[in-house]
Design an enzyme around this catalytic site. Sequence first.
Site, PDB file in Angstrom:
ATOM      1  N   HIS A  23      -2.893 -32.750  18.383  1.00 19.30           N
ATOM      2  CA  HIS A  23      -1.675 -33.490  18.718  1.00 19.30           C
ATOM      3  C   HIS A  23      -0.540 -32.544  19.065  1.00 19.30           C
ATOM      4  CE1 HIS A  23      -3.626 -37.171  17.354  1.00 19.30           C
ATOM      5  NE2 HIS A  23      -4.197 -36.369  16.464  1.00 19.30           N
ATOM      6  N   LYS A  81       0.839  -1.202   0.000  1.00 21.72           N
ATOM      7  CA  LYS A  81       0.000   0.000   0.000  1.00 21.72           C
ATOM      8  C   LYS A  81       0.876   1.254   0.000  1.00 21.72           C
ATOM      9  CE  LYS A  81      -3.479   2.448   2.560  1.00 21.72           C
ATOM     10  NZ  LYS A  81      -4.253   2.542   3.783  1.00 21.72           N
ATOM     11  N   LYS A 121      10.360  -0.083  13.693  1.00 22.04           N
ATOM     12  CA  LYS A 121      10.805   0.143  12.301  1.00 22.04           C
ATOM     13  C   LYS A 121      11.828   1.275  12.275  1.00 22.04           C
ATOM     14  CE  LYS A 121       6.599  -0.628   9.579  1.00 22.04           C
ATOM     15  NZ  LYS A 121       5.569   0.062   8.824  1.00 22.04           N
ATOM     16  N   GLU A 147      -3.222  -6.485  15.340  1.00 17.81           N
ATOM     17  CA  GLU A 147      -2.776  -5.163  14.881  1.00 17.81           C
ATOM     18  C   GLU A 147      -3.907  -4.147  15.100  1.00 17.81           C
ATOM     19  OE1 GLU A 147       0.415  -4.636  11.579  1.00 17.81           O
ATOM     20  OE2 GLU A 147      -1.462  -4.141  10.603  1.00 17.81           O
ATOM     21  N   GLU A 207      11.133  -4.262   3.741  1.00 13.45           N
ATOM     22  CA  GLU A 207      11.256  -5.659   3.311  1.00 13.45           C
ATOM     23  C   GLU A 207      10.818  -5.811   1.857  1.00 13.45           C
ATOM     24  OE1 GLU A 207       9.682  -4.574   6.031  1.00 13.45           O
ATOM     25  OE2 GLU A 207       9.634  -6.056   7.638  1.00 13.45           O
ATOM     26  N   GLY A 250      -4.362  -1.448   5.394  1.00  8.29           N
ATOM     27  CA  GLY A 250      -3.565  -2.538   4.828  1.00  8.29           C
ATOM     28  C   GLY A 250      -4.113  -3.911   5.172  1.00  8.29           C
ATOM     29  N   ARG A 251      -4.604  -4.092   6.407  1.00  5.30           N
ATOM     30  CA  ARG A 251      -5.064  -5.429   6.790  1.00  5.30           C
ATOM     31  C   ARG A 251      -6.459  -5.757   6.247  1.00  5.30           C
ATOM     32  NH1 ARG A 251      -3.676  -2.337  10.945  1.00  5.30           N
ATOM     33  NH2 ARG A 251      -5.202  -1.544  12.431  1.00  5.30           N
TER      34      ARG A 251
HETATM   35  O1  F6P Z   1       2.908  -4.167   9.849  1.00  2.01           O
HETATM   36  C1  F6P Z   1       2.583  -2.859   9.597  1.00  2.01           C
HETATM   37  C2  F6P Z   1       2.008  -2.689   8.235  1.00  2.01           C
HETATM   38  O2  F6P Z   1       1.897  -1.338   8.043  1.00  2.01           O
HETATM   39  C3  F6P Z   1       0.664  -3.386   8.036  1.00  2.01           C
HETATM   40  O3  F6P Z   1      -0.396  -2.664   8.539  1.00  2.01           O
HETATM   41  C4  F6P Z   1       0.643  -3.573   6.566  1.00  2.01           C
HETATM   42  O4  F6P Z   1      -0.275  -4.545   6.188  1.00  2.01           O
HETATM   43  C5  F6P Z   1       2.072  -3.993   6.318  1.00  2.01           C
HETATM   44  O5  F6P Z   1       2.836  -3.215   7.209  1.00  2.01           O
HETATM   45  C6  F6P Z   1       2.559  -3.796   4.902  1.00  2.01           C
HETATM   46  O6  F6P Z   1       2.448  -2.471   4.513  1.00  2.01           O
HETATM   47  P1  F6P Z   1       2.475  -2.067   3.000  1.00  2.01           P
HETATM   48  O7  F6P Z   1       1.322  -2.703   2.312  1.00  2.01           O
HETATM   49  O8  F6P Z   1       2.388  -0.569   2.999  1.00  2.01           O
HETATM   50  O9  F6P Z   1       3.782  -2.544   2.420  1.00  2.01           O
END
Ligand code: F6P
Length: 555
Positions: free
Chosen positions: A373, A197, A500, A342, A203, A256-257
């Site tokens: 199990h 987003k 972060k 979250e 990452e 995002g979630r």
């Molecule tokens: O973990 C924090 C977060 O901002 C989430 O809310 C989101 O889903 C994820 O990182 C990835 O963010 P993005 O879609 O901006 O890469």
Amino acid sequence: MGKANYAIEALRANSGLAQSPEWQAFAQAAQTAELDASTLKVIEAAGLCVDLTMQRQSPALEAAALNLLQARALADARHALFAGDPVNWTEGKPAWHTALRAGRTREQPDGQDADSVCEYSRMTDFVRRVDQTADFSTVLHIGIGGSDWGPRLAIQAFGGPSQRRQIRFVSNIDGHAFHDAIAGLDPRRCLVVVSSKSFTTSETLHNARAAIAWLKQGGVADVSEHLAAVTANAPAARALGVPASQVFKMCDWVGGRYSVWSVAGLSIALTVGADVLIGMRAGAEAMDQHFQQAPFAANAPIQLALAGLVNCSVLGHNSLNIAAYSARLLHLVTYLQQLEMESLGKRVAGDGTAVGVPTAPIIWGMPGTDGQHTFFQWLHQSEDGAPVDFIASLQGHTDSPDAHRLLLANCLAQRQALLRGKCLEQALQDVAHIDDQERALSLAQHMVHPGGRPSTLIVLRQLDPRGLGALLALYEHKVFVQSVVWGINPFDQWGVELGKRLATGIERELAVPVSAGVVDWGHDASTSYWIDRYRGHAQAPRPRHAWVPGMAAHL
Ligand code: F6P
């Protein structure tokens, strides 16, 4: 003040829960309510059955719950959510994932129709083009958190050997993750989908650059043709080299979630088909309607939320186990961990004061019967155990009816065992054959199951896209209801920012060359030590800090 503004103000002012008379009445009624499963309580919603029979129930609790929800202005809050008001009050944004599901009719804020805003048609046209050219046999999906779990969940649920192309996921920054993901792939036949987003997530950007380098090294003539992006930050995706025609827009007003409902479903459409997305959205929309229209007492998300409030905030259970009796729902727990933890993993209400009651249980679990199990022993016989949400479907794989019957039997039996338990008298019967009375009694004591452990059973007719969509929306709305009662903003995630930011500084310090000599980092002793140790400056700890053979003898 308009109704919408009133609701936002009410959300922000929803503090002081613990001291309110409505909460105290609710808590008292919850403590005295029965947990005996004598009254069937099943709510049908959007094709799902939510069975709350094995949760505490009483007429007094039901009345107190309704008073509490009224006092917390749930109806106004719900109206604000569906109206696209800025219910994410700390960031001044709507959380309008429901609009994505109702997309075909709803006018968007800037007056455009929903489809041109949500870009579903652009996305499905792209998928059709990809299918027609047959250039790509695999998809490499790069994204993390909400930009990863939705596609993983849906593709695991509906994919399989016959899916139209294979997919690999890479989310973690660990280089092993990237190299494992590309192992055996032909870069010339691979489409890389970068889903983010913000398009600032370190990452994802790191892995996207690694993928571009891999495409180049693999002899791909025009790398841009192999890139697609899903983002609310189109300029950043363009800057990375993704052609404008292959950048799909996420809306800033969807968290995002919640992004699985948006074009973040691109990888789902590319591998298991756009129909899966359409079905999921339809199921979720049916749950949206139920949530808006059903009376509170027969409203599945609201009643699920209330059961959670009783277990977590009144009885003090600090976790909720999710036991989906479906191997295809392997990723459901992780998806729900992000959705619930979250969203609700916070402890202050709208005015910044403490909520004052326990909030946000830890979400954990594993598909049944594997969990039986692994940790079910703990659920049955540990001191406190945890409430469980069992999830099952009436129909299973058509080729294995016997297996499905066994699966369902296990699910029903486990929840019965948690509720009923096993008393000493019953356990003594099991050891009646042992002559030594003392030994028999001692053994029987180990066999006692305390019982009285609450659970909910959620039943799908079958695991299909509609059912999964309804299930996810059920949990989304449950989370929303709990947030309103607790006075928490469920749509921000400040808690992930601090770590972060610190990581950026520490990464810079780890990169300082050894030639720079000893540096006073100004950290705590441990962080400074490990930065130096990584840079090759620090020695292994001296014996007084570390265990050495024979040390115990000197203690
Ligand atoms: O973990 C924090 C977060 O901002 C989430 O809310 C989101 O889903 C994820 O990182 C990835 O963010 P993005 O879609 O901006 O890469």
